[in-house]
Design a protein around this motif. Structure first.
Motif, mmCIF file in Angstrom:
data_model
loop_
_atom_site.group_PDB
_atom_site.id
_atom_site.type_symbol
_atom_site.label_atom_id
_atom_site.label_comp_id
_atom_site.label_asym_id
_atom_site.label_seq_id
_atom_site.Cartn_x
_atom_site.Cartn_y
_atom_site.Cartn_z
ATOM 1 N N ASP A 1 -4.884 0.425 -4.702
ATOM 2 C CA ASP A 1 -3.926 1.231 -3.943
ATOM 3 C C ASP A 1 -4.740 2.236 -3.135
ATOM 4 O OD1 ASP A 1 -2.106 3.144 -3.026
ATOM 5 O OD2 ASP A 1 -0.767 2.877 -4.743
ATOM 6 N N LEU B 1 3.790 12.693 1.084
ATOM 7 C CA LEU B 1 2.526 13.255 1.573
ATOM 8 C C LEU B 1 2.090 12.502 2.814
ATOM 9 C CD1 LEU B 1 0.026 11.053 0.490
ATOM 10 C CD2 LEU B 1 1.168 11.727 -1.597
ATOM 11 N N ASN C 1 -3.078 9.692 -7.722
ATOM 12 C CA ASN C 1 -1.976 10.583 -7.337
ATOM 13 C C ASN C 1 -1.321 11.120 -8.611
ATOM 14 O OD1 ASN C 1 0.361 11.732 -6.378
ATOM 15 N ND2 ASN C 1 1.177 9.896 -5.420
ATOM 16 N N THR D 1 4.217 4.564 4.178
ATOM 17 C CA THR D 1 5.063 5.751 4.305
ATOM 18 C C THR D 1 4.216 7.005 4.536
ATOM 19 O OG1 THR D 1 6.432 4.700 2.620
ATOM 20 C CG2 THR D 1 6.865 7.023 3.063
ATOM 21 N N LYS D 2 3.000 7.010 4.020
ATOM 22 C CA LYS D 2 2.196 8.227 3.960
ATOM 23 C C LYS D 2 1.319 8.350 5.209
ATOM 24 C CE LYS D 2 4.225 8.364 -0.074
ATOM 25 N NZ LYS D 2 3.653 7.862 -1.303
ATOM 26 N N TYR E 1 0.028 6.396 -9.534
ATOM 27 C CA TYR E 1 1.290 6.889 -8.982
ATOM 28 C C TYR E 1 2.428 6.592 -9.984
ATOM 29 C CZ TYR E 1 5.589 6.549 -6.371
ATOM 30 O OH TYR E 1 6.891 6.655 -5.986
ATOM 31 N N SER F 1 1.081 2.476 0.503
ATOM 32 C CA SER F 1 2.350 3.063 0.884
ATOM 33 C C SER F 1 2.145 3.532 2.317
ATOM 34 C CB SER F 1 2.707 4.248 -0.021
ATOM 35 O OG SER F 1 3.815 4.921 0.549
ATOM 36 N N ALA G 1 7.252 10.768 -4.964
ATOM 37 C CA ALA G 1 6.384 9.933 -4.113
ATOM 38 C C ALA G 1 5.055 10.613 -3.857
ATOM 39 C CB ALA G 1 7.074 9.642 -2.804
ATOM 40 N N MET H 1 6.431 0.470 -2.841
ATOM 41 C CA MET H 1 6.822 -0.151 -4.108
ATOM 42 C C MET H 1 7.073 -1.645 -3.945
ATOM 43 S SD MET H 1 6.386 2.071 -6.364
ATOM 44 C CE MET H 1 6.843 0.956 -7.683
ATOM 45 N N ILE I 1 3.743 -3.271 -3.964
ATOM 46 C CA ILE I 1 3.205 -3.299 -5.333
ATOM 47 C C ILE I 1 3.890 -4.411 -6.136
ATOM 48 C CG2 ILE I 1 3.173 -1.961 -7.494
ATOM 49 C CD1 ILE I 1 2.676 0.544 -5.639
ATOM 50 N N SER J 1 8.587 -1.068 1.617
ATOM 51 C CA SER J 1 8.112 0.190 1.036
ATOM 52 C C SER J 1 6.809 -0.096 0.308
ATOM 53 C CB SER J 1 9.141 0.758 0.046
ATOM 54 O OG SER J 1 9.245 -0.095 -1.082
ATOM 55 N N PHE K 1 -4.215 7.049 -0.571
ATOM 56 C CA PHE K 1 -4.760 8.394 -0.366
ATOM 57 C C PHE K 1 -5.975 8.383 0.553
ATOM 58 C CE2 PHE K 1 -3.234 11.642 -3.731
ATOM 59 C CZ PHE K 1 -1.943 11.181 -3.628
ATOM 60 N N LEU L 1 9.762 4.663 5.729
ATOM 61 C CA LEU L 1 9.255 4.098 4.478
ATOM 62 C C LEU L 1 8.765 2.696 4.770
ATOM 63 C CD1 LEU L 1 11.094 6.293 2.752
ATOM 64 C CD2 LEU L 1 10.553 4.646 0.970
ATOM 65 N N MET L 2 7.519 2.417 4.388
ATOM 66 C CA MET L 2 6.974 1.068 4.571
ATOM 67 C C MET L 2 5.791 0.856 3.645
ATOM 68 S SD MET L 2 6.810 -0.369 8.443
ATOM 69 C CE MET L 2 5.349 -1.340 8.059
HETATM 70 C C1 PLP Z 1 4.115 7.028 -2.392
HETATM 71 C C2 PLP Z 1 3.153 6.144 -3.085
HETATM 72 C C3 PLP Z 1 3.511 4.843 -3.454
HETATM 73 C C4 PLP Z 1 4.915 4.298 -3.266
HETATM 74 O O1 PLP Z 1 5.180 4.064 -1.920
HETATM 75 P P1 PLP Z 1 6.688 4.107 -1.293
HETATM 76 O O2 PLP Z 1 6.418 3.865 0.144
HETATM 77 O O3 PLP Z 1 7.266 5.442 -1.628
HETATM 78 O O4 PLP Z 1 7.456 3.002 -1.945
HETATM 79 C C5 PLP Z 1 2.544 4.044 -4.034
HETATM 80 N N1 PLP Z 1 1.284 4.506 -4.262
HETATM 81 C C6 PLP Z 1 0.919 5.758 -3.934
HETATM 82 C C7 PLP Z 1 -0.469 6.221 -4.228
HETATM 83 C C8 PLP Z 1 1.829 6.623 -3.343
HETATM 84 O O5 PLP Z 1 1.462 7.877 -3.037
#
Ligand code: PLP
Length: 378
Positions: free
Chosen positions: A173, A311, A148, A197-198, A102, A195, A378, A79, A82, A77, A176, A207-208
């Motif tokens: 990070d 997002l 964020n 995931t986004k 975030y 992330s 998130a 996180m 991070i 994920s 975005f 989720l990654m």
């Molecule tokens: C969602 C998000 C995270 C966390 O990522 P996950 O994949 O939910 O663990 C970290 N930083 C930003 C800017 C995010 O939008």
């Protein structure tokens, strides 16, 4: 092993994303790297055990690392990614971080600080001079840009130069902006975090996370952290993330064009105090006039916009960020973060404006009296 992009520097990012992480062009090779479902490997090679490596990860990592310009390590994920970067901070070291990072990042930093593992100094990351003045003794400067959900912009090259003068590492990070709009390693940053995931995965089904670094020494530490602490991605997730990543340029181009147009059309709407759009990317933050109650009504009254956290998916989603108890109190109560997807701009605009125009009618919407979730959104 998947083919790497060794001869690719002259190619454009769109092309590199299509060819990266493919098996060699040889008869009967599959087009895509398969999902390697195995927990172990026959002994004697480089991999040995599937907590240490998986060819399905490598294909994704070659593609994302090639785009950011460094070596990529994928995680379970954002996180987890991070966590691996914060683990580089020496015991008791100071992290300078945006106060509007975030919420999960702030929560993790606060927890580590409360245990005495590190110290944290929160700053307004858009105020370069103030950040530069707070760097003495820092071990790591954390940057998120745009933030964020406040959408503040950091001057990355200037902050990197100031941090390096003080001997601090810089991590960005880049969730975005994505590596198509911003490549912090090219500005000298030491580490980039996603992330995935986004936008990278892009379809709200994975989720990654990922860490990318230009330094072999840092990359080895990040890989060692993943091997030892075990926050590895699933091979199916990395397959889906790579599949999503290949279309990132076309998805982002369209979502960004729609976001730009929506931000322009929404500016000055009677029910809004503010429309924040940094000029790039596909996230808009609107501040609903009257704060919490009308903002909570807004997210219940659309047909296309889905009320959900997270997002970067093909579907447009939105939420009032302060519904999360951990969101910073300096984020306006009525701030609704819009993640613009791939629907037609006219449909998205009509749906949102109809809901905004209805806000003067309180109706009998559910949900607004409930306390917000206590975990970070998130
Ligand atoms: C969602 C998000 C995270 C966390 O990522 P996950 O994949 O939910 O663990 C970290 N930083 C930003 C800017 C995010 O939008």
């Amino acid at each position: 092993m998947p083919d790497s992009t060794s001869a690719a520097p002259a190619l454009h990012p769109e092309t590199r994303l299509i060819i990266a992480g493919r098996p060699p062009h040889e008869p009967d090779q599959p087009m895509n790297v398969p999902v390697h479902l195995t927990s172990t490997y026959v002994a004697g090679g480089d991999l040995e055990y599937a907590r240490y490596g998986n060819p399905s990860w490598t294909a994704f990592e070659d593609a994302l690392g090639g785009l950011e310009g460094g070596r990529c390590t994928s995680f379970a994920s954002g996180m987890a990614a991070i966590t691996a970067v914060l683990d580089l901070v020496p015991e008791g070291g100071t992290v300078v971080a945006p106060r509007h990072s975030y919420t999960g990042t702030v929560a993790q930093l606060d927890q580590l600080a409360s245990k005495g593992r590190l110290r944290v100094d929160y700053v307004d990351i858009s105020d370069t001079a103030a950040v530069a003045a707070s760097l003495a003794g820092a071990a790591l400067v954390w940057i998120e840009s745009p933030t964020n959900p406040a959408l503040e912009i950091a001057e990355i090259p200037e902050l990197v130069a100031a941090a390096h003068e003080h001997g601090a590492l810089v991590a960005v990070d880049n969730t975005f902006a994505t590596p198509l709009l911003q490549r912090p390693l090219e500005s000298g940053a030491d580490l980039v975090v996603h992330s995935a995931t986004k936008y990278i995965s892009g379809h709200s089904d994975v989720l990654m996370g990922a860490v990318i670094t230009a330094s072999d020494e840092l990359s080895e530490k990040i890989v060692a952290h993943r091997s030892l602490f075990g926050a590895i991605p699933g091979p199916f997730e990395t397959y889906l993330a790579l599949r999503g990543l290949r279309t990132l340029p076309v998805r982002l181009e369209r979502a960004q064009a729609t976001a730009r147009e929506l931000a322009t059309r929404l500016a000055g709407h009677d029910e809004l105090d503010e429309v924040r759009y940094p000029g790039f990317g596909a996230i808009i933050s609107i501040v609903v006039r009257g704060g919490k109650e009308p903002a909570d009504r807004l997210v219940q009254r659309t047909a296309l916009w889905v009320h959900a956290t997270s997002l970067g998916g093909v579907e447009s989603t939105f939420e009032r960020r302060r519904r999360w108890q951990l969101e910073q109190p300096t984020i306006p109560d009525g701030l609704v973060r819009l993640s613009v997807g791939l629907e037609h701009v006219d449909d998205l605009h009509r749906d949102l404006v109809a809901a905004l125009d209805s806000l003067s009618d309180p109706g009998d919407d559910r949900g607004s009296a409930l306390p917000g979730p206590s975990a970070p959104g998130a």
